[in-house]
Design an enzyme around this catalytic site. Sequence first.
Site, PDB file in Angstrom:
ATOM      1  N   HIS A 140     -13.395  -1.943  -3.759  1.00  0.00           N
ATOM      2  CA  HIS A 140     -12.633  -1.415  -2.625  1.00  0.00           C
ATOM      3  C   HIS A 140     -13.089  -2.067  -1.315  1.00  0.00           C
ATOM      4  CE1 HIS A 140      -9.688   1.993  -2.310  1.00  0.00           C
ATOM      5  NE2 HIS A 140      -9.851   1.733  -1.024  1.00  0.00           N
ATOM      6  N   LYS A 157      -6.822  -1.082 -10.433  1.00  0.00           N
ATOM      7  CA  LYS A 157      -7.614  -1.681  -9.354  1.00  0.00           C
ATOM      8  C   LYS A 157      -8.872  -0.844  -9.120  1.00  0.00           C
ATOM      9  CE  LYS A 157      -7.357  -3.036  -4.475  1.00  0.00           C
ATOM     10  NZ  LYS A 157      -8.350  -2.106  -3.884  1.00  0.00           N
ATOM     11  N   SER A 177       0.814  -1.207   0.000  1.00  0.00           N
ATOM     12  CA  SER A 177       0.000   0.000   0.000  1.00  0.00           C
ATOM     13  C   SER A 177       0.853   1.265   0.000  1.00  0.00           C
ATOM     14  CB  SER A 177      -0.905   0.003   1.239  1.00  0.00           C
ATOM     15  OG  SER A 177      -1.549   1.257   1.406  1.00  0.00           O
TER      16      SER A 177
END
Length: 388
Positions: free
Chosen positions: A283, A259, A136
């Site tokens: 998400h 994504k 991340s």
Amino acid sequence: MPPYGKHMKKPKGNPMQHEIPPLFIEGNSVEDIHDIKGFEHYAQNKLPMNIATFFSGGAGDEITLEENVSAFDRLKLVPRVLKNVEKRSLSSTVLDQNINFPLLIAPMAFQQLAHPEGEMAMAKAAHEHNIMIVLSTLSTFSFREIRVNSNVSSWFQLYIYKDREITKNLVQLAEKAGYKGIVLTVDAPLYGKRVKELYNPLTLPSGLEVKNLQDAGLDLKGISTAKLPSYLASLLDPSISWNDITWLRSVTSLPIILKGVMNPKDIKIAIEHNIDAIIISNHGGRQLDTSLSSIDTLKFIRDSVEGKLEIILDGGIRKGIDILKALALGAKAVMVGRPILWGLAAGGEEGVKRVLTILKSELDLAMALCGYTSISQINEEILFFPNK
């Protein structure tokens, strides 16, 4: 430690549905947990309320959050038999990278909130299983720290910030550190309304850092850890567009994976932009409530891909059977997030290893019971479509 002991509550409701005993018996290990529900139960009881809410909560009324999981259970299997499944292999590839089974660890922020080992434990566990991680942007360990301490194969998850120079620096730091792909999150131009977080705001402990962002030039002087989550959310750029794909290609030679793609029209545009792969994702139900579940989205959009993109499915994976269903619908691999955090909370690196072992062994068993001996054989013949 984990919530298993000699005493169990009498099950409520359907006697065939097990209830995890709410006991935390001293001396037990993560090896005593046998499914992802057990890890979830442990983490929800161990973590402070606001941290548990941050990790497990969703947007709005959490309809999509719940649908991500329940939609898998509604998809039924019709297994094949007498197929000689004595010898099996779960090995696969994603963008030509070899992995021991078709699972990637999803990007998740602030993992040290779950355990002091944070992203380091996640990376080491993934390396032992020979699978990939997606680190991340809001990692609490740096690119270099993870690379020095683990040889795990890694992609980097990127948000595009209003400050393009910081965004550029992040990409180039990742590339320099040996990361093999850029996963651009495209479904978060703004931070979703997460009602439970509003009632239980996340505050970060003193000393916790977002090291890669700081290394990329983000000045956090004067920003208290209590205000850091909301400040970082304010940096997201709502003006991002397909033009930013062209810009991103100008600053990196790495493969670009999108994504958060869910609409067939966007898939068509992604193909036109020569995107290397897409991650079907809502998400984790954290952005737009009542969005289609991840597995239903895969059923909806798979024909739009026309074999021109690899598909990774993110959202709702809680069992090895879920992985099998995603592969049967055309996903190349799946991405798993929350179960990893629950394993991390339960036992650091060993907890994450155990979660991965459970998912892998469940996939192996489900594959065998459906008559398959390799990942490449899996197809939709084992799925029941009532409208066909």
